[in-house]
Scaffold this motif. Sequence first.
Motif, PDB file in Angstrom:
ATOM      1  N   THR A   1      55.559  76.512 -46.732  1.00 22.34           N
ATOM      2  CA  THR A   1      54.678  77.256 -45.833  1.00 22.34           C
ATOM      3  C   THR A   1      53.731  78.131 -46.646  1.00 22.34           C
ATOM      4  O   THR A   1      53.906  78.286 -47.862  1.00 22.34           O
ATOM      5  N   GLY A   2      52.796  78.735 -45.941  1.00 24.43           N
ATOM      6  CA  GLY A   2      51.895  79.678 -46.589  1.00 24.43           C
ATOM      7  C   GLY A   2      52.617  80.904 -47.105  1.00 24.43           C
ATOM      8  O   GLY A   2      52.092  81.650 -47.932  1.00 24.43           O
ATOM      9  N   THR A   3      53.837  81.142 -46.599  1.00 21.48           N
ATOM     10  CA  THR A   3      54.612  82.299 -47.055  1.00 21.48           C
ATOM     11  C   THR A   3      55.666  81.888 -48.080  1.00 21.48           C
ATOM     12  O   THR A   3      56.577  82.660 -48.381  1.00 21.48           O
ATOM     13  N   GLY A   4      55.535  80.676 -48.598  1.00 22.62           N
ATOM     14  CA  GLY A   4      56.468  80.232 -49.630  1.00 22.62           C
ATOM     15  C   GLY A   4      57.432  79.188 -49.097  1.00 22.62           C
ATOM     16  O   GLY A   4      57.356  78.799 -47.935  1.00 22.62           O
ATOM     17  N   PRO A   5      58.345  78.757 -49.966  1.00 22.52           N
ATOM     18  CA  PRO A   5      59.348  77.794 -49.518  1.00 22.52           C
ATOM     19  C   PRO A   5      60.459  78.505 -48.756  1.00 22.52           C
ATOM     20  O   PRO A   5      60.890  79.597 -49.150  1.00 22.52           O
ATOM     21  N   TRP A   6      60.905  77.895 -47.686  1.00 23.93           N
ATOM     22  CA  TRP A   6      62.023  78.452 -46.916  1.00 23.93           C
ATOM     23  C   TRP A   6      63.031  77.357 -46.631  1.00 23.93           C
ATOM     24  O   TRP A   6      62.694  76.373 -45.963  1.00 23.93           O
ATOM     25  N   GLU A   7      64.239  77.545 -47.120  1.00 24.12           N
ATOM     26  CA  GLU A   7      65.299  76.654 -46.672  1.00 24.12           C
ATOM     27  C   GLU A   7      65.691  77.090 -45.266  1.00 24.12           C
ATOM     28  O   GLU A   7      65.867  78.288 -45.001  1.00 24.12           O
ATOM     29  N   ILE A   8      65.818  76.106 -44.397  1.00 21.57           N
ATOM     30  CA  ILE A   8      66.195  76.380 -43.003  1.00 21.57           C
ATOM     31  C   ILE A   8      67.633  75.914 -42.837  1.00 21.57           C
ATOM     32  O   ILE A   8      67.939  74.745 -43.052  1.00 21.57           O
ATOM     33  N   GLN A   9      68.495  76.867 -42.480  1.00 20.72           N
ATOM     34  CA  GLN A   9      69.931  76.569 -42.484  1.00 20.72           C
ATOM     35  C   GLN A   9      70.556  76.965 -41.158  1.00 20.72           C
ATOM     36  O   GLN A   9      70.332  78.075 -40.682  1.00 20.72           O
ATOM     37  N   VAL A  10      71.322  76.068 -40.584  1.00 21.96           N
ATOM     38  CA  VAL A  10      72.027  76.411 -39.341  1.00 21.96           C
ATOM     39  C   VAL A  10      73.470  76.798 -39.683  1.00 21.96           C
ATOM     40  O   VAL A  10      74.185  76.038 -40.332  1.00 21.96           O
ATOM     41  N   LYS A  11      73.857  77.995 -39.264  1.00 18.19           N
ATOM     42  CA  LYS A  11      75.198  78.510 -39.600  1.00 18.19           C
ATOM     43  C   LYS A  11      76.070  78.497 -38.339  1.00 18.19           C
ATOM     44  O   LYS A  11      75.684  79.055 -37.312  1.00 18.19           O
ATOM     45  N   GLY A  12      77.213  77.863 -38.468  1.00 17.16           N
ATOM     46  CA  GLY A  12      78.102  77.698 -37.309  1.00 17.16           C
ATOM     47  C   GLY A  12      77.952  76.306 -36.732  1.00 17.16           C
ATOM     48  O   GLY A  12      78.329  76.046 -35.584  1.00 17.16           O
ATOM     49  N   ALA A  13      77.400  75.389 -37.550  1.00 14.12           N
ATOM     50  CA  ALA A  13      76.982  74.075 -37.036  1.00 14.12           C
ATOM     51  C   ALA A  13      78.025  72.991 -37.245  1.00 14.12           C
ATOM     52  O   ALA A  13      77.713  71.812 -37.199  1.00 14.12           O
ATOM     53  N   GLY A  14      79.263  73.376 -37.472  1.00 10.79           N
ATOM     54  CA  GLY A  14      80.319  72.364 -37.521  1.00 10.79           C
ATOM     55  C   GLY A  14      80.960  72.195 -38.880  1.00 10.79           C
ATOM     56  O   GLY A  14      80.540  72.803 -39.867  1.00 10.79           O
ATOM     57  N   LEU A  15      81.995  71.368 -38.896  1.00  4.51           N
ATOM     58  CA  LEU A  15      82.781  71.176 -40.112  1.00  4.51           C
ATOM     59  C   LEU A  15      81.977  70.509 -41.216  1.00  4.51           C
ATOM     60  O   LEU A  15      81.084  69.703 -40.960  1.00  4.51           O
ATOM     61  N   THR A  16      82.317  70.878 -42.440  1.00  3.95           N
ATOM     62  CA  THR A  16      81.756  70.244 -43.637  1.00  3.95           C
ATOM     63  C   THR A  16      82.948  69.985 -44.563  1.00  3.95           C
ATOM     64  O   THR A  16      84.078  70.439 -44.290  1.00  3.95           O
ATOM     65  N   PRO A  17      82.718  69.309 -45.668  1.00  2.46           N
ATOM     66  CA  PRO A  17      83.839  69.099 -46.598  1.00  2.46           C
ATOM     67  C   PRO A  17      84.361  70.413 -47.171  1.00  2.46           C
ATOM     68  O   PRO A  17      85.396  70.424 -47.843  1.00  2.46           O
ATOM     69  N   TYR A  18      83.640  71.491 -46.949  1.00  2.00           N
ATOM     70  CA  TYR A  18      83.993  72.775 -47.570  1.00  2.00           C
ATOM     71  C   TYR A  18      84.553  73.757 -46.542  1.00  2.00           C
ATOM     72  O   TYR A  18      84.621  74.958 -46.789  1.00  2.00           O
ATOM     73  N   SER A  19      84.939  73.242 -45.362  1.00  2.38           N
ATOM     74  CA  SER A  19      85.413  74.141 -44.300  1.00  2.38           C
ATOM     75  C   SER A  19      86.840  74.625 -44.539  1.00  2.38           C
ATOM     76  O   SER A  19      87.307  75.524 -43.849  1.00  2.38           O
ATOM     77  N   ARG A  20      87.520  74.016 -45.475  1.00  5.15           N
ATOM     78  CA  ARG A  20      88.932  74.343 -45.747  1.00  5.15           C
ATOM     79  C   ARG A  20      89.738  74.309 -44.437  1.00  5.15           C
ATOM     80  O   ARG A  20      89.647  73.341 -43.714  1.00  5.15           O
ATOM     81  N   MET A  21      90.468  75.372 -44.121  1.00 12.37           N
ATOM     82  CA  MET A  21      91.310  75.326 -42.921  1.00 12.37           C
ATOM     83  C   MET A  21      90.565  75.816 -41.677  1.00 12.37           C
ATOM     84  O   MET A  21      91.146  75.897 -40.595  1.00 12.37           O
TER      85      MET A  21
END
Length: 523
Positions: free
Chosen positions: A120-140
Amino acid sequence: MPDTPQSFASQSSRATASVPLSIPFSTSPGFAAIGEKFFTRLPPTPLPAPYLVSVAPAAAALLGWDAGIGNEQGFVETFVGNQVPEWADPIATVYSGHQFGVWAGQLGDGRAIRLAQAETGTGPWEIQVKGAGLTPYSRMADGRAVLRSSIREYLCSEAMAALGVPTTRALSIVGSDAPVRRETIETSAVVTRLSPTFIRFGHFEHFAAHDDVAALRQLADFVIDNFMPACREDAQPYQALLREVSLRTADLIAHWQAVGFCHGVMNTDNMSILGLTIDYGPFGFLDAFDANHICNHSDTQGRYAYSQQPQVAFWNLHCLAQALLPLWLPPEESDKEGAREAAVEAARAALDPFRDRYAAAFFRHYRAKLGLRPPAGGDDKADEPLLTALFQLLHAQRVDYTLFWRKLCGISSTDASRDAPVRDLFLDRAAFDTWVADYRARLRAEQSHDAARELEMLAVNPKYVLRNHLAETAIRRAREKDFSEVDRLLAVLSRPFDEQPEAEHYAALPPDWASGLEVSCSS
Ligand code: AMP
Ligand code: MG
C-alpha cells in the motif's frame, strides 16, 4: 510431536471467494517467499453465521479503505476466514520462545493465519486473522479467540497507535456465536491484525534451537532486507540487526512506561522484531500508580510487573542474542580458541546500547510529560532527583497515573493557589506541596511560559487511555449484541490527547466495581 508443516500443507484446500471483496492494494508474497520450513499453508476454518462487530477507520485507511468497508459484500466472510479470496496466500508461521523465563519449545501461530501481504501507499502490511482456527501450532488449544479478548486487543492496538506507541494494528472484529470454552463458555471472534511483519524474537529462537543456521540467516536477511536495510551497510550486518532491535525495544519500553502501559506477558514469543507492541492479552494501563503493578492475574510471581518491563525486555534481548550468535560464530568455529569469547563479546556490544538508549528515551518522555527542557549540559541525571521523588510520591499515595499527568498540565509556575485540581489527587497534600515546590522552582529556573508549556504537555499526557473497566463495559454490551460501545470507545481513544467534552466520563477514575476485575492469560 506436533504435526509437521508438510502434513498440514497437504490437507489445505483453497476455497474460492463466493462474494469477492474488491481490494485497493496489490499483494506480494512477503514472508511466504522465504520457504516452507518457516510456515504451513492452510486456510482458516470457517465459523458459523459471522457478524461484523467493528471496523477501525484508521486501520482501514492504512489499506486504502474507508470506514464503510465493513458493510461491503464479502468483508465479513473474508475477515472471519470463511472465504479465502484469490489474492490471499494463507500461512501460519512457526516459532518458539521463553515463557515466564522458561524455554517452552515450539509454539507458533496457533490460531493466527496470515492471509496476505498488502502493498500500500503506507507500506507493506501483513493481514492476519487471529482466532481463525486450528493450525499445526495450536498444541492442545482450540485455535479460537473469544469476543472478550478480541475486543481488548482491537481497542488497545488502535489506542496505542493513537498514543504514538509502536504497535501492530487492528482492522476489524468479526464475531460468531460458535461457543468457545474458557473458564466459562464464551463466543468466538476473529480480529484482523495488520503489521509490516509478525516476526518475533521467538522465530529466531526456534531455528537456533534446531541448529538450523541457514534458516536463521534467511530470517535475519529477510528482516534486514525488508525493514532494516541500513544494517546491510554495516561490516557485521547481523550484529547490527541485534543492535537495531535492542534500540527499538528500548524506545518501545520507555514509551510503555511513560503512558503507564503494562503488557502482562512479555514472553520472547510476544516480542516483535520490529519493536512493536504485539499480542495484547492481559495488558493493563495503570490506574492508581503502583510501581510494582501486575496486570496479569496469571503472573503470580510478578515477573512482568510494570517496574520489571525494562529488565525483562533486556533479558528477552539476551535470548535473541543467544539465538543469533551462530550467525557470527559458525558451529564449525565454535571450538576454536577464543572464538566463542569474541562472539559473545560482540553480542554484548550489540546489546549494550539498550541501557543508554532506554535511559535517554525515558528521560525524554518524562521531561516532555513535565514540560521541562533538557537540563543545562544535556545531563539526564540532573533530572533524576525530581523524577525519583515524584515516583515515590505517586506510589506512596497511589495517585491515578493518567489523571495526575493530565491535571499537571494546568499547573502554574508562579501561583500555588491554582494547584487544587492536581493537589486534590493526593491524600497527603503536604507531601505534594513539597514536591511541587521543587518542580515549580525548576520551571521558573528555565523561565517556562505557562500557556505554551500547557499546550505542549497536553499533547503528550493523554486524557484517555483504555482502562480495564472501559474495555469491560464495551465487552458486556457486546455480549448483548450491542457493539456501539466498542465503536464509541474506539473513537474516543483515537484522539487521546484531545478534550472531548461529550466523553468526559471516559477520563474519570475507575468505578468501585473495577477493583474486582481480573485479567488473565485466558483469551
Ligand atoms: P499467547 O500466550 O497468547 O502469546 O500464546 C502463546 C502460544 O499459544 C502462541 O503460540 C499462540 O498461538 C498459542 N495459543 C494461545 N491461545 C491459543 C488457542 N486458543 N488456540 C491455539 N493456539 C493458541
Ligand atoms: Mg503470543
